[in-house]
Design a protein around this motif. Structure first.
Motif, PDB file in Angstrom:
ATOM      1  N   LEU A  33       0.749  -1.175   0.088  1.00 58.74           N
ATOM      2  CA  LEU A  33       0.003   0.053  -0.119  1.00 58.74           C
ATOM      3  C   LEU A  33       0.895   1.182   0.027  1.00 58.74           C
ATOM      4  O   LEU A  33       0.532   2.284  -0.763  1.00 58.74           O
ATOM      5  CB  LEU A  33      -0.931   0.131   1.196  1.00 58.74           C
ATOM      6  CG  LEU A  33      -1.997  -1.034   1.320  1.00 58.74           C
ATOM      7  CD1 LEU A  33      -2.524  -1.034   2.830  1.00 58.74           C
ATOM      8  CD2 LEU A  33      -3.129  -0.741   0.199  1.00 58.74           C
ATOM      9  N   SER A  37       1.439   4.202  -2.971  1.00 57.55           N
ATOM     10  CA  SER A  37       0.574   5.095  -2.913  1.00 57.55           C
ATOM     11  C   SER A  37       0.134   6.023  -3.958  1.00 57.55           C
ATOM     12  O   SER A  37       0.961   6.316  -4.703  1.00 57.55           O
ATOM     13  CB  SER A  37       1.225   6.099  -1.674  1.00 57.55           C
ATOM     14  OG  SER A  37       0.498   7.171  -1.372  1.00 57.55           O
ATOM     15  N   TYR A  85      -6.794   6.218  -1.692  1.00 53.94           N
ATOM     16  CA  TYR A  85      -7.264   4.812  -2.300  1.00 53.94           C
ATOM     17  C   TYR A  85      -8.466   4.668  -2.267  1.00 53.94           C
ATOM     18  O   TYR A  85      -9.487   4.158  -1.476  1.00 53.94           O
ATOM     19  CB  TYR A  85      -6.709   3.713  -1.172  1.00 53.94           C
ATOM     20  CG  TYR A  85      -5.159   3.874  -0.693  1.00 53.94           C
ATOM     21  CD1 TYR A  85      -4.060   2.948  -1.293  1.00 53.94           C
ATOM     22  CD2 TYR A  85      -4.493   5.046  -0.015  1.00 53.94           C
ATOM     23  CE1 TYR A  85      -2.878   2.945  -1.133  1.00 53.94           C
ATOM     24  CE2 TYR A  85      -3.319   5.035   0.223  1.00 53.94           C
ATOM     25  CZ  TYR A  85      -2.448   3.941  -0.469  1.00 53.94           C
ATOM     26  OH  TYR A  85      -1.070   4.077  -0.341  1.00 53.94           O
ATOM     27  N   LEU A  90      -7.876  -0.051  -4.777  1.00 55.51           N
ATOM     28  CA  LEU A  90      -7.721  -0.995  -3.742  1.00 55.51           C
ATOM     29  C   LEU A  90      -7.964  -2.506  -4.102  1.00 55.51           C
ATOM     30  O   LEU A  90      -7.287  -3.446  -4.454  1.00 55.51           O
ATOM     31  CB  LEU A  90      -8.534  -1.077  -2.430  1.00 55.51           C
ATOM     32  CG  LEU A  90      -8.083   0.075  -1.301  1.00 55.51           C
ATOM     33  CD1 LEU A  90      -9.310   0.216  -0.230  1.00 55.51           C
ATOM     34  CD2 LEU A  90      -6.850  -0.088  -0.820  1.00 55.51           C
ATOM     35  N   GLN A  97      -1.378  -7.970  -6.917  1.00 57.64           N
ATOM     36  CA  GLN A  97      -0.505  -7.731  -5.951  1.00 57.64           C
ATOM     37  C   GLN A  97       0.809  -8.551  -6.432  1.00 57.64           C
ATOM     38  O   GLN A  97       2.006  -8.101  -6.037  1.00 57.64           O
ATOM     39  CB  GLN A  97      -0.839  -7.781  -4.532  1.00 57.64           C
ATOM     40  CG  GLN A  97      -1.241  -9.031  -4.056  1.00 57.64           C
ATOM     41  CD  GLN A  97      -1.527  -9.295  -2.681  1.00 57.64           C
ATOM     42  OE1 GLN A  97      -0.756  -8.937  -1.860  1.00 57.64           O
ATOM     43  NE2 GLN A  97      -2.788  -9.135  -2.451  1.00 57.64           N
TER      44      GLN A  97
END
Length: 138
Positions: A33, A37, A85, A90, A97
């Motif tokens: 995260l 950013s 976010y 998200l 990821q």
């Protein structure tokens, strides 16, 4: 747009658990995260202006504030708190990821860090660029 049905901050494991209305659920590491950013401080003000984030292995989240009905704004233990976010972002971080983590590791390696050395707290870029103003207060 995907909407979250649950957001849980797991401080000990440094994971943000996000569940969505389409049944998807993700455990997103705080480090991911932080280094991805969506703030101008990290992304820059255009393509190619991204700023590699280092030393974020142990970053934590001290607050997760709602922003309207479309986003959250985390406050990280290193003081960073300017990223919004959105639910879609998200979802992207969760769904992609593995690829994002791999790209981050590749960027650290390209910057001269071996193994996980660029992830250690207190790490600085080998040749940190000189600061230059862009008219924004960070």
């Amino acid at each position: 747009m995907k909407n979250p049905t649950g957001l849980t901050v797991h401080s000990k494991s440094r994971i943000l658990e996000v569940a969505f209305d389409d049944g998807a659920s993700f455990n997103i590491p705080f480090e991911l995260l932080r280094v991805y950013s969506p703030s101008a401080e990290v992304k820059g003000h255009g393509p190619g202006q991204e700023i590699l984030q280092v030393g974020q292995r142990d970053v934590g989240v001290t607050a997760l504030d709602p922003v309207g009905n479309y986003a959250v704004k985390p406050t990280f233990t290193d003081g960073h708190n300017s990223g919004l976010y959105t639910w879609d972002y998200l979802y992207k971080l969760g769904a992609e990821q593995e690829q994002l983590w791999s790209a981050y590791m590749d960027k650290l390696h390209a910057a001269g860090f071996e193994g996980d050395s660029g992830r250690e707290p207190g790490t600085v870029l080998p040749s940190a660029p000189k600061a230059h103003g862009c008219g924004h207060k960070h």
